[in-house]
Design a protein around this motif. Structure first.
Motif, PDB file in Angstrom:
ATOM      1  N   GLN A  16       5.517  -2.522   4.854  1.00 53.05           N
ATOM      2  CA  GLN A  16       6.385  -2.502   3.690  1.00 53.05           C
ATOM      3  C   GLN A  16       5.748  -2.513   1.975  1.00 53.05           C
ATOM      4  OE1 GLN A  16       6.625  -3.616   7.465  1.00 53.05           O
ATOM      5  NE2 GLN A  16       8.689  -2.340   7.730  1.00 53.05           N
ATOM      6  N   GLU A  17       5.065  -3.375   2.715  1.00 52.32           N
ATOM      7  CA  GLU A  17       4.632  -3.986   1.060  1.00 52.32           C
ATOM      8  C   GLU A  17       3.833  -3.180   0.621  1.00 52.32           C
ATOM      9  OE1 GLU A  17       0.697  -6.861  -0.783  1.00 52.32           O
ATOM     10  OE2 GLU A  17       1.367  -6.710   2.144  1.00 52.32           O
ATOM     11  N   ALA A  18       2.864  -1.940   1.933  1.00 49.16           N
ATOM     12  CA  ALA A  18       2.547  -0.818   1.027  1.00 49.16           C
ATOM     13  C   ALA A  18       3.387   0.209   0.788  1.00 49.16           C
ATOM     14  CB  ALA A  18       1.313  -0.541   2.731  1.00 49.16           C
ATOM     15  N   ALA A  19       4.020   0.058   1.286  1.00 43.25           N
ATOM     16  CA  ALA A  19       4.895   1.488   0.895  1.00 43.25           C
ATOM     17  C   ALA A  19       6.157   1.227  -0.269  1.00 43.25           C
ATOM     18  CB  ALA A  19       6.020   1.711   1.826  1.00 43.25           C
ATOM     19  N   GLN A  20       6.028  -0.386  -0.993  1.00 40.75           N
ATOM     20  CA  GLN A  20       6.567  -1.017  -2.030  1.00 40.75           C
ATOM     21  C   GLN A  20       5.907  -0.870  -3.260  1.00 40.75           C
ATOM     22  OE1 GLN A  20       7.992  -4.912  -1.135  1.00 40.75           O
ATOM     23  NE2 GLN A  20       9.541  -3.812   0.077  1.00 40.75           N
ATOM     24  N   TYR A  22       2.993   1.115  -3.175  1.00 40.32           N
ATOM     25  CA  TYR A  22       2.592   2.964  -3.709  1.00 40.32           C
ATOM     26  C   TYR A  22       4.083   3.673  -4.017  1.00 40.32           C
ATOM     27  CZ  TYR A  22      -0.949   3.014  -0.004  1.00 40.32           C
ATOM     28  OH  TYR A  22      -2.102   2.212   0.981  1.00 40.32           O
ATOM     29  N   CYS A  23       4.854   3.408  -4.316  1.00 41.01           N
ATOM     30  CA  CYS A  23       5.845   3.959  -4.451  1.00 41.01           C
ATOM     31  C   CYS A  23       6.118   3.317  -6.149  1.00 41.01           C
ATOM     32  CB  CYS A  23       7.816   3.456  -4.456  1.00 41.01           C
ATOM     33  SG  CYS A  23       7.993   4.114  -2.280  1.00 41.01           S
ATOM     34  N   SER A  24       5.626   2.190  -6.339  1.00 40.51           N
ATOM     35  CA  SER A  24       5.616   1.727  -7.653  1.00 40.51           C
ATOM     36  C   SER A  24       4.454   2.311  -9.021  1.00 40.51           C
ATOM     37  CB  SER A  24       5.560   0.058  -7.363  1.00 40.51           C
ATOM     38  OG  SER A  24       3.949  -0.454  -7.572  1.00 40.51           O
ATOM     39  N   ILE A  25       3.631   2.989  -7.551  1.00 42.35           N
ATOM     40  CA  ILE A  25       2.737   3.908  -8.770  1.00 42.35           C
ATOM     41  C   ILE A  25       2.596   5.548  -9.344  1.00 42.35           C
ATOM     42  CG2 ILE A  25       0.245   4.763  -8.935  1.00 42.35           C
ATOM     43  CD1 ILE A  25      -0.121   2.068  -7.346  1.00 42.35           C
ATOM     44  N   PHE A  26       3.698   6.122  -8.028  1.00 45.93           N
ATOM     45  CA  PHE A  26       4.153   6.824  -8.623  1.00 45.93           C
ATOM     46  C   PHE A  26       5.642   7.205  -9.040  1.00 45.93           C
ATOM     47  CE2 PHE A  26       0.685   7.548  -5.253  1.00 45.93           C
ATOM     48  CZ  PHE A  26      -0.402   7.775  -6.180  1.00 45.93           C
ATOM     49  N   LYS A  27       5.685   7.787  -9.923  1.00 44.47           N
ATOM     50  CA  LYS A  27       6.803   8.617 -10.462  1.00 44.47           C
ATOM     51  C   LYS A  27       7.474   9.946  -9.334  1.00 44.47           C
ATOM     52  CE  LYS A  27       6.135   8.564 -14.949  1.00 44.47           C
ATOM     53  NZ  LYS A  27       5.849   9.628 -16.273  1.00 44.47           N
ATOM     54  N   ASN A  28       8.893   9.852  -9.382  1.00 43.41           N
ATOM     55  CA  ASN A  28       9.943  10.462  -8.386  1.00 43.41           C
ATOM     56  C   ASN A  28       9.316  10.175  -6.779  1.00 43.41           C
ATOM     57  OD1 ASN A  28      10.793  12.385  -7.380  1.00 43.41           O
ATOM     58  ND2 ASN A  28       9.602  13.878  -7.017  1.00 43.41           N
ATOM     59  N   SER A  29       9.723   8.846  -6.579  1.00 41.22           N
ATOM     60  CA  SER A  29       8.951   7.821  -4.972  1.00 41.22           C
ATOM     61  C   SER A  29       9.926   6.965  -4.787  1.00 41.22           C
ATOM     62  CB  SER A  29       7.434   6.923  -5.370  1.00 41.22           C
ATOM     63  OG  SER A  29       6.271   8.266  -5.831  1.00 41.22           O
ATOM     64  N   LYS A  30       9.908   7.112  -3.409  1.00 35.91           N
ATOM     65  CA  LYS A  30      11.297   5.766  -3.108  1.00 35.91           C
ATOM     66  C   LYS A  30      10.988   5.799  -2.008  1.00 35.91           C
ATOM     67  CE  LYS A  30      14.464   9.921  -1.493  1.00 35.91           C
ATOM     68  NZ  LYS A  30      15.267  10.522  -2.111  1.00 35.91           N
ATOM     69  N   ILE A  31      11.499   4.459  -1.130  1.00 37.53           N
ATOM     70  CA  ILE A  31      11.172   4.207   0.797  1.00 37.53           C
ATOM     71  C   ILE A  31      12.737   4.755   0.406  1.00 37.53           C
ATOM     72  CG2 ILE A  31      11.932   2.472   1.934  1.00 37.53           C
ATOM     73  CD1 ILE A  31      10.025   0.729   0.062  1.00 37.53           C
ATOM     74  N   THR A  32      12.537   5.953   2.153  1.00 39.78           N
ATOM     75  CA  THR A  32      14.163   6.202   2.754  1.00 39.78           C
ATOM     76  C   THR A  32      14.667   5.367   3.917  1.00 39.78           C
ATOM     77  OG1 THR A  32      11.917   8.209   3.848  1.00 39.78           O
ATOM     78  CG2 THR A  32      13.381   8.222   1.453  1.00 39.78           C
ATOM     79  N   ALA A  33      13.627   4.812   4.422  1.00 37.88           N
ATOM     80  CA  ALA A  33      13.839   4.117   5.772  1.00 37.88           C
ATOM     81  C   ALA A  33      12.912   3.159   6.409  1.00 37.88           C
ATOM     82  CB  ALA A  33      13.709   5.010   6.936  1.00 37.88           C
ATOM     83  N   ASP A  34      13.698   1.799   6.276  1.00 35.55           N
ATOM     84  CA  ASP A  34      12.955   1.363   6.681  1.00 35.55           C
ATOM     85  C   ASP A  34      13.525   0.027   8.106  1.00 35.55           C
ATOM     86  OD1 ASP A  34      10.829  -1.566   6.549  1.00 35.55           O
ATOM     87  OD2 ASP A  34      11.578  -1.523   4.314  1.00 35.55           O
ATOM     88  N   MET A  37       9.202  -2.037  12.014  1.00 37.24           N
ATOM     89  CA  MET A  37       7.951  -0.984  12.604  1.00 37.24           C
ATOM     90  C   MET A  37       7.711  -0.376  11.622  1.00 37.24           C
ATOM     91  SD  MET A  37       6.597  -1.353  15.855  1.00 37.24           S
ATOM     92  CE  MET A  37       5.321  -0.736  16.474  1.00 37.24           C
ATOM     93  N   VAL A  38       8.394   0.664  10.967  1.00 33.34           N
ATOM     94  CA  VAL A  38       8.058   1.610  10.883  1.00 33.34           C
ATOM     95  C   VAL A  38       8.702   2.183   8.962  1.00 33.34           C
ATOM     96  CG1 VAL A  38       8.657   4.428  10.561  1.00 33.34           C
ATOM     97  CG2 VAL A  38       7.784   2.998  12.634  1.00 33.34           C
ATOM     98  N   VAL A  39       8.390   2.078   8.538  1.00 30.20           N
ATOM     99  CA  VAL A  39       8.685   2.387   7.178  1.00 30.20           C
ATOM    100  C   VAL A  39       8.424   4.169   6.892  1.00 30.20           C
ATOM    101  CG1 VAL A  39       7.129   1.735   6.060  1.00 30.20           C
ATOM    102  CG2 VAL A  39       9.011   1.562   4.083  1.00 30.20           C
ATOM    103  N   PHE A  48       5.850  10.130   3.679  1.00 31.12           N
ATOM    104  CA  PHE A  48       4.557   9.297   4.347  1.00 31.12           C
ATOM    105  C   PHE A  48       5.572   8.539   5.225  1.00 31.12           C
ATOM    106  CE2 PHE A  48       2.280  11.005   0.663  1.00 31.12           C
ATOM    107  CZ  PHE A  48       1.231  10.780   1.066  1.00 31.12           C
ATOM    108  N   MET A  49       5.271   8.257   6.866  1.00 34.09           N
ATOM    109  CA  MET A  49       5.168   6.985   7.597  1.00 34.09           C
ATOM    110  C   MET A  49       4.687   5.634   7.710  1.00 34.09           C
ATOM    111  SD  MET A  49       6.258   6.976  11.202  1.00 34.09           S
ATOM    112  CE  MET A  49       6.308   8.755  11.671  1.00 34.09           C
ATOM    113  N   GLY A  50       4.292   4.843   7.248  1.00 35.45           N
ATOM    114  CA  GLY A  50       3.808   3.708   7.494  1.00 35.45           C
ATOM    115  C   GLY A  50       4.530   3.112   8.805  1.00 35.45           C
ATOM    116  N   LEU A  51       3.342   2.444  10.180  1.00 34.98           N
ATOM    117  CA  LEU A  51       3.408   2.050  10.869  1.00 34.98           C
ATOM    118  C   LEU A  51       2.740   0.630  10.694  1.00 34.98           C
ATOM    119  CD1 LEU A  51       4.127   2.512  13.753  1.00 34.98           C
ATOM    120  CD2 LEU A  51       1.976   3.112  14.145  1.00 34.98           C
TER     121      LEU A  51
END
Length: 141
Positions: A16-20, A22-34, A37-39, A48-51
């Motif tokens: 979750q920390e990694a997804a947040q 990465y999404c803060s760095i790249f435009k047009n980015s978002k977390i879609t499910a969280d 265990m998985v984001v 992308f999926m983070g496990l």
């Protein structure tokens, strides 16, 4: 419909920390499910999926993500953000972020410069000495 292919990134409890991050760095980015265990998230529209898989596996340079950059400003932005908070600079446009993921921050002009037989040797010698790519130095090599 074709099956979608996307990477699953194995983290030691930091998905979750990694997804947040990465999404803060790249435009047009978002977390879609969280969930715990998985984001799942999108960076520039790519899925992308983070496990949260545990400490068993670590990232290494066998897999890296390449960011094509048109301008020095883009290179500087991604370099600064991805090396922040414990990231490490590498050689020839490579770096590792604070999670250990390898990235290549590459100017889009590089293949053109390397395909010029009169400049290729000088360009290669110049970029082999660089950490973060400098477009003007490459163009003037």
């Amino acid at each position: 419909m074709e099956n979608q292919i996307y990477p699953c990134l194995w983290f030691d409890g930091q998905a979750q920390e990694a997804a947040q991050f990465y999404c803060s760095i790249f435009k047009n980015s978002k977390i879609t499910a969280d969930n715990q265990m998985v984001v799942t998230f999108e960076l520039n529209g790519k899925k992308f999926m983070g496990l949260n898989g545990g400490a068993e596996f670590k990232f290494n340079e066998a897999v890296s993500f390449v960011i094509d950059c048109e301008t020095q400003k883009e290179i500087d932005h991604y370099w600064k953000e991805l090396t922040s908070d414990g990231g490490k600079e590498g050689d020839c446009g490579w770096l590792k972020d604070k999670f250990g993921m390898s990235w290549q921050i590459v100017p889009t002009i590089l293949p053109k410069l390397l395909s010029n037989p009169e400049k290729a040797k000088n360009v290669m010698e110049a970029y082999m000495k660089m950490k973060k790519f400098d477009i003007k130095t490459l163009e003037n090599a």
